[in-house]
Scaffold this motif. Structure first.
Motif, short mmCIF file in Angstrom:
data_model
loop_
_atom_site.label_atom_id
_atom_site.label_comp_id
_atom_site.label_asym_id
_atom_site.label_seq_id
_atom_site.Cartn_x
_atom_site.Cartn_y
_atom_site.Cartn_z
N ARG A 94 -9.79 -12.13 7.68
CA ARG A 94 -11.08 -11.70 8.22
C ARG A 94 -10.90 -11.51 9.73
N LYS A 95 -11.22 -10.31 10.16
CA LYS A 95 -11.06 -9.98 11.58
C LYS A 95 -12.09 -8.92 11.94
N HIS A 96 -12.65 -9.02 13.12
CA HIS A 96 -13.66 -8.08 13.60
C HIS A 96 -14.79 -7.92 12.57
N GLY A 97 -15.16 -9.03 11.91
CA GLY A 97 -16.28 -9.02 10.97
C GLY A 97 -16.00 -8.36 9.64
N ARG A 98 -14.74 -8.17 9.33
CA ARG A 98 -14.39 -7.45 8.09
C ARG A 98 -13.34 -8.23 7.29
N TRP A 99 -13.52 -8.28 5.96
CA TRP A 99 -12.51 -8.85 5.08
C TRP A 99 -11.44 -7.81 4.82
N ILE A 100 -10.18 -8.24 4.86
CA ILE A 100 -9.07 -7.29 4.77
C ILE A 100 -8.09 -7.75 3.68
N ASP A 101 -7.67 -6.79 2.85
CA ASP A 101 -6.61 -7.02 1.87
C ASP A 101 -5.26 -6.81 2.55
N LEU A 148 -7.22 -3.60 13.20
CA LEU A 148 -7.08 -4.57 12.11
C LEU A 148 -5.64 -4.61 11.60
N ALA A 189 -8.88 -9.67 0.17
CA ALA A 189 -9.75 -10.38 1.11
C ALA A 189 -9.10 -11.65 1.66
N THR A 232 -6.27 -1.30 5.77
CA THR A 232 -7.45 -0.99 6.58
C THR A 232 -7.96 0.42 6.34
#
Length: 190
Positions: free
Chosen positions: A159-166, A28, A156, A134
């Protein structure tokens, strides 16, 4: 093993693409979802060269047999324009990646150090780090060692690999001999 930090060349783009592909497909750390081709990396290299911004590689000299040394690119770093508007021309964003299996050896430190010096020489006054949050604090720790401070967090936003990322935004001033400091330190009164 010894390390050489040097400007990237067109011959390095295949290795750069392979290093990047790992982070795109397996992690990520980047919001890219498709690896860039070697032609795309060649265009990035040409763009940074045309702008006078550094694009560097870390090359290890690995001894195989006595008196026989083979060089291997195991990381890269480059500066990118922060935003396209002209007033941002003295601000850049850094990018640093190491090949899997080559972290924790000081290579990221060597690359970031050279990148900051090269960017300052190119007229950059502020360096921005945009770090995907991550849970792995390696990039944040590296930037803190170089005096980067937190400038903000975007929640958020990816969004990558089903995950929201800051993303965590960090910044650092760079010294440049001919440009005034926009935030000079006050001089104490005698």
């Amino acid at each position: 093993m010894s390390v050489l930090i040097r400007p990237a060349t067109p011959e390095d783009v295949r290795t750069i693409a392979a290093i990047n592909a790992h982070y795109v497909t397996e992690t990520l750390a980047t919001f890219d979802e498709e690896p860039r081709s070697t032609d795309e990396w060649l265009r990035v290299l040409e763009d940074r060269n045309a702008r006078g911004l550094p694009f560097l590689v870390a090359e290890l000299a690995v001894p195989h047999v006595p008196d026989d040394h083979t060089a291997s690119v195991v990381g890269y770093a480059y500066a990118s324009p922060w935003r396209p508007k002209p007033a941002y021309r003295h601000t850049a964003e850094d990018t640093v990646y190491l090949a899997p299996g080559h972290t924790g050896r000081g290579l990221g430190t060597a690359l970031l150090d050279a990148l900051l010096k090269g960017s300052a020489a190119a007229g950059v006054r502020r360096m921005i780090a945009v770090i995907a949050d991550t849970g792995d604090g390696g990039s944040v720790a590296l930037h803190r060692r170089f005096g980067f401070t937190e400038a903000g967090r975007l929640t958020a936003v990816g969004r990558k690999h089903g995950r929201w990322i800051d993303t965590l935004l960090m910044q650092r001033a760079l010294e440049h001999p001919t440009l005034p400091d926009p935030h000079p330190q006050p001089h104490p009164h005698p």
